[in-house]
Design a protein around this motif. Structure first.
Motif, short mmCIF file in Angstrom:
data_model
loop_
_atom_site.label_atom_id
_atom_site.label_comp_id
_atom_site.label_asym_id
_atom_site.label_seq_id
_atom_site.Cartn_x
_atom_site.Cartn_y
_atom_site.Cartn_z
N LEU A 129 0.83 -1.20 0.00
CA LEU A 129 0.00 0.00 0.00
C LEU A 129 0.87 1.25 0.00
O LEU A 129 0.57 2.23 -0.70
N ALA A 130 1.95 1.25 0.78
CA ALA A 130 2.85 2.41 0.82
C ALA A 130 3.45 2.68 -0.56
O ALA A 130 3.58 3.84 -0.98
N ASP A 131 3.82 1.61 -1.27
CA ASP A 131 4.39 1.78 -2.62
C ASP A 131 3.39 2.42 -3.56
O ASP A 131 3.73 3.29 -4.36
N VAL A 132 2.13 1.97 -3.48
CA VAL A 132 1.11 2.53 -4.37
C VAL A 132 0.81 3.98 -4.00
O VAL A 132 0.66 4.85 -4.87
N CYS A 133 0.71 4.26 -2.71
CA CYS A 133 0.43 5.63 -2.27
C CYS A 133 1.55 6.58 -2.66
O CYS A 133 1.32 7.78 -2.87
N ALA A 134 2.78 6.07 -2.76
CA ALA A 134 3.92 6.90 -3.11
C ALA A 134 3.81 7.44 -4.53
O ALA A 134 4.49 8.43 -4.88
N THR A 135 2.96 6.86 -5.36
CA THR A 135 2.79 7.36 -6.72
C THR A 135 2.01 8.66 -6.77
O THR A 135 2.00 9.35 -7.79
N GLY A 136 1.34 8.98 -5.65
CA GLY A 136 0.55 10.22 -5.62
C GLY A 136 -0.78 10.12 -6.32
O GLY A 136 -1.47 11.13 -6.50
N GLN A 137 -1.17 8.90 -6.71
CA GLN A 137 -2.42 8.72 -7.45
C GLN A 137 -3.52 8.09 -6.60
O GLN A 137 -4.56 7.72 -7.13
N VAL A 138 -3.31 7.99 -5.31
CA VAL A 138 -4.29 7.38 -4.42
C VAL A 138 -4.90 8.45 -3.52
O VAL A 138 -4.19 9.23 -2.90
N VAL A 175 0.15 3.89 7.40
CA VAL A 175 0.48 4.20 6.00
C VAL A 175 -0.47 5.25 5.44
O VAL A 175 -0.05 6.21 4.78
N CYS A 176 -1.77 5.08 5.70
CA CYS A 176 -2.76 6.03 5.18
C CYS A 176 -2.58 7.41 5.80
O CYS A 176 -2.77 8.43 5.14
N ALA A 177 -2.20 7.44 7.08
CA ALA A 177 -1.97 8.73 7.73
C ALA A 177 -0.78 9.45 7.11
O ALA A 177 -0.83 10.66 6.87
N ARG A 178 0.30 8.71 6.86
CA ARG A 178 1.49 9.33 6.25
C ARG A 178 1.20 9.82 4.85
O ARG A 178 1.69 10.87 4.43
N ALA A 179 0.39 9.05 4.10
CA ALA A 179 0.09 9.41 2.72
C ALA A 179 -1.05 10.42 2.62
O ALA A 179 -1.34 10.91 1.52
N ASP A 180 -1.70 10.73 3.75
CA ASP A 180 -2.80 11.68 3.79
C ASP A 180 -3.93 11.27 2.85
O ASP A 180 -4.47 12.09 2.10
N VAL A 181 -4.29 9.97 2.90
CA VAL A 181 -5.39 9.48 2.08
C VAL A 181 -6.55 9.09 2.99
O VAL A 181 -6.37 8.84 4.18
N TRP A 182 -7.74 9.04 2.43
CA TRP A 182 -8.93 8.65 3.18
C TRP A 182 -9.09 7.13 3.14
O TRP A 182 -8.62 6.47 2.22
#
Length: 261
Positions: free
Chosen positions: A6-15, A43-50
């Motif tokens: 999940l962290a790898d996918v979130c790192a793309t900035g497209q999530v 992971v979601c908190a670091r990536a700032d995703v819902w």
């Protein structure tokens, strides 16, 4: 779902939104442990995703881990429903979300379902207030445990390890074409078929089959998706089913309706 993946996918900035079903996931019936929930929430908190926490079967899992919404309350919308836990005809969704998400959620409801049927809302409210909801959930938990034990016995030898609280259980299927890949068929009354001509998805992972814990007899249907799985679908026992014997194309009359019942 794996936190590192999940962290790898979130790192793309497209999530922007992550969908999770951590409790009694359908169709596997598995419940995510507390440690995995905490790691995903971090992971979601670091990536700032819902996070959309899909929890229709949560009421059946007594004493399970805390929901993800409790770990990430400012970024999680926790959604459950009454249909699977109380009654199929009680079609009500329940959402708990941060106050900031309220306007967008209200707009989405109006744009899709408009509103909840007032009568259903009244029934649900009364059941919660007078304890009927708790009684129904307790009865459903007991029924699921009983039927789960039956499914485990029927599917013995196929690798089924269901959660006692889950209304479904998954069986691993062998890779098609592999040597010695034909599994032992379970004892009657269940019937099960491996994917005879399907090819495994990318990565070589074997497809899965899922059996309802409420089955008495079953039929098999091939999944139309990329997994090429065969689903074991529950059907009523033949002895308990009365055929509708009206001529083909004829309207359903009162007498036919009574016979079918």
């Amino acid at each position: 779902m794996l936190p590192d993946a999940l962290a790898d996918v979130c790192a793309t900035g497209q999530v922007s939104l992550v969908h999770l079903q951590p409790t009694l996931a359908n169709p596997s019936g598995r419940t995510m442990p507390a440690s995995r929930r905490a790691a995903l929430a971090e992971v979601c908190a670091r990536a700032d995703v819902w996070v959309l926490e899909d929890d229709p079967l949560g009421p059946l899992a007594a004493g399970g881990p805390d929901p993800v919404a409790a770990l990430l309350p400012d970024r999680t919308c926790h959604v459950t429903s009454t249909a699977k836990a109380l009654a199929l005809g009680l079609r009500i969704g329940v959402a708990a979300a941060p106050e900031a998400a309220g306007p967008d959620l209200a707009a989405a409801v109006r744009a899709t379902t408009w509103l909840t049927a007032p009568l259903l809302g009244e029934v649900f409210t009364r059941w919660v207030d007078d304890g009927t909801a708790d009684t129904i959930v307790a009865a459903r938990r007991a029924a699921v445990r009983e039927r789960n034990a039956m499914a485990t016995e029927i599917l013995a030898g196929l690798g089924a390890r269901p959660d006692p609280a889950a209304p479904t259980c998954g069986c691993p299927c062998p890779t098609p074409g592999a040597s010695g890949s034909s599994p032992r068929r379970p004892a009657t009354p269940a019937s099960w078929s491996p994917p005879a001509t399907s090819t495994p998805p990318a990565g070589g992972r074997a497809p899965s089959a899922c059996a309802s814990a409420s089955m008495r007899t079953s039929t098999t249907t091939r999944c139309a998706g990329p997994c090429s799985a065969w689903w074991v679908c529950s059907t009523p026992a033949p002895a308990a089913r009365t055929a509708d014997r009206r001529p083909a194309g004829a309207p359903l009359t009162r007498s036919h309706h009574a016979a079918a019942r």
